[in-house]
Design a protein around this motif. Structure first.
Motif, PDB file in Angstrom:
ATOM      1  N   ALA A  14       0.732  -1.241  -0.068  1.00 16.59           N
ATOM      2  CA  ALA A  14      -0.184   0.089   0.083  1.00 16.59           C
ATOM      3  C   ALA A  14       0.967   1.132   0.197  1.00 16.59           C
ATOM      4  O   ALA A  14       0.406   2.103  -0.634  1.00 16.59           O
ATOM      5  CB  ALA A  14      -0.939   0.016   1.071  1.00 16.59           C
ATOM      6  N   LEU A  19       1.797   2.818  -3.410  1.00 14.23           N
ATOM      7  CA  LEU A  19       0.820   3.640  -4.142  1.00 14.23           C
ATOM      8  C   LEU A  19       0.692   4.972  -3.527  1.00 14.23           C
ATOM      9  O   LEU A  19       0.595   6.012  -4.243  1.00 14.23           O
ATOM     10  CB  LEU A  19      -0.550   3.026  -3.763  1.00 14.23           C
ATOM     11  N   THR A  21      -7.634  -2.100  -3.404  1.00 12.44           N
ATOM     12  CA  THR A  21      -7.225  -0.522  -3.318  1.00 12.44           C
ATOM     13  C   THR A  21      -8.195   0.271  -2.827  1.00 12.44           C
ATOM     14  O   THR A  21      -8.006   1.646  -2.974  1.00 12.44           O
ATOM     15  CB  THR A  21      -6.337   0.169  -4.447  1.00 12.44           C
ATOM     16  N   GLN A  66      -7.362   3.288  -0.668  1.00 11.73           N
ATOM     17  CA  GLN A  66      -6.343   4.241  -1.361  1.00 11.73           C
ATOM     18  C   GLN A  66      -7.284   5.090  -1.942  1.00 11.73           C
ATOM     19  O   GLN A  66      -7.018   6.242  -2.208  1.00 11.73           O
ATOM     20  CB  GLN A  66      -5.202   3.765  -2.361  1.00 11.73           C
ATOM     21  N   TRP A  67      -8.531   4.745  -2.607  1.00 12.57           N
ATOM     22  CA  TRP A  67      -9.492   5.320  -3.321  1.00 12.57           C
ATOM     23  C   TRP A  67     -10.236   6.243  -2.123  1.00 12.57           C
ATOM     24  O   TRP A  67     -10.298   7.396  -2.580  1.00 12.57           O
ATOM     25  CB  TRP A  67     -10.494   4.387  -3.963  1.00 12.57           C
ATOM     26  N   HIS A  82      -9.934   6.050  -9.502  1.00  5.88           N
ATOM     27  CA  HIS A  82      -8.959   6.826  -8.716  1.00  5.88           C
ATOM     28  C   HIS A  82      -8.637   8.155  -8.795  1.00  5.88           C
ATOM     29  O   HIS A  82      -7.828   8.941  -7.986  1.00  5.88           O
ATOM     30  CB  HIS A  82      -7.622   5.958  -8.593  1.00  5.88           C
TER      31      HIS A  82
END
Length: 201
Positions: free
Chosen positions: A67, A70, A98, A101-102, A139
Motif C-alpha cells: 500500500a 501507491l 485498493t 487508497q481510493w 482513482h
C-alpha cells in the motif's frame, strides 16, 4: 543526482517474461528523465492454493507491491498480460483491494499509463489496456497514452498502441521485444516521468 527523486511505480504482473520486459523498458524511459526513479513492483499469483502457500517475498525479481508504494509514488505505470481481453486475475485482485487508497484519494491527480502483452496480434490488447484504465480513472488519475508523434507507432508490425505499450509474444511465447515495441515502451516511460515532473512543480 537528485537526493529526492520522484518515485514512479511500475506495477506489473508477468508469467512468462513479456510484461516484465515491457516494465523494464518503461523503467528505463522513466529513469532517462532527470529527477525520476522507477520503482518496479509485482503482485503474487492468486488462487486458493497460491494464497495458502505463496511466500510473502518473491524468490526472485521485483518485490510485491505494498500500500505504501501507491501512497508515495508520483505516477503509476500498470501492466498485465491479456486474459480474454482483460487484465489477469492477479492484477485485478490487487486493484480490487485498493479501496482504502481510493477513499483517501492517494492516487488522485497523479499521471498513469498502462501496458500489456498477448500471444496473438489480435489477442485483445486494446480492450485490456482500456479496461485497465477504468479503475485508474475511478482513482482520479490522469491517463497518458502514446502519441503518434512517436514514429514507431506508425511503423510497428507487432505490439504498440496509442493506448499504451504492448508486446505480441506469438504462439511460441517469445518474450523478447521488437525494436518498435522497446522504443514505444521507453517513450511511454519517458512521457509518464515528464508528466510527473510537470504536475509536481
Amino acid at each position: 543526482m537528485n537526493p529526492n527523486p520522484l518515485k514512479i511505480l511500475v506495477l506489473f504482473y508477468s508469467q512468462h517474461g513479456s510484461t516484465l520486459n515491457l516494465a523494464r523498458q518503461i523503467a528505463r524511459g522513466i529513469e532517462s528523465v532527470a529527477g525520476c526513479e522507477a520503482v518496479l513492483r509485482t503482485v503474487p499469483k492468486v488462487s486458493t492454493v497460491c494464497e495458502a502457500v505463496e511466500n510473502d517475498i518473491p524468490d526472485n525479481g521485483a518485490p510485491y507491491a505494498k500500500a505504501e508504494d501507491l501512497k508515495t509514488c508520483a505516477a503509476l505505470a500498470l501492466g498485465s498480460p491479456t486474459r480474454f481481453g482483460n487484465m489477469a486475475a492477479a492484477m485485478k485482485y490487487f486493484i480490487d483491494g485498493t479501496i482504502p487508497q481510493w477513499l483517501g484519494a492517494e492516487l488522485s491527480g497523479k499521471p498513469a499509463s498502462v501496458f500489456t502483452s498477448s500471444a496473438s496480434i489480435h489477442g485483445g490488447q486494446e480492450s485490456t489496456l482500456l479496461s485497465m484504465m477504468l479503475p485508474l480513472l475511478h482513482h482520479g488519475m490522469i491517463i497518458s497514452g502514446i502519441p503518434f508523434s512517436e514514429s514507431a507507432l506508425s511503423h510497428t508490425r507487432s505490439g504498440g498502441t496509442p493506448y499504451g505499450a504492448s508486446h505480441v509474444a506469438g504462439s511460441d511465447g517469445q518474450a523478447v521485444l521488437t525494436d518498435e515495441e522497446a522504443e514505444l515502451a521507453f517513450a511511454q516511460g519517458r512521457r509518464l516521468a515528464e508528466l510527473a515532473i510537470k504536475l509536481s512543480a
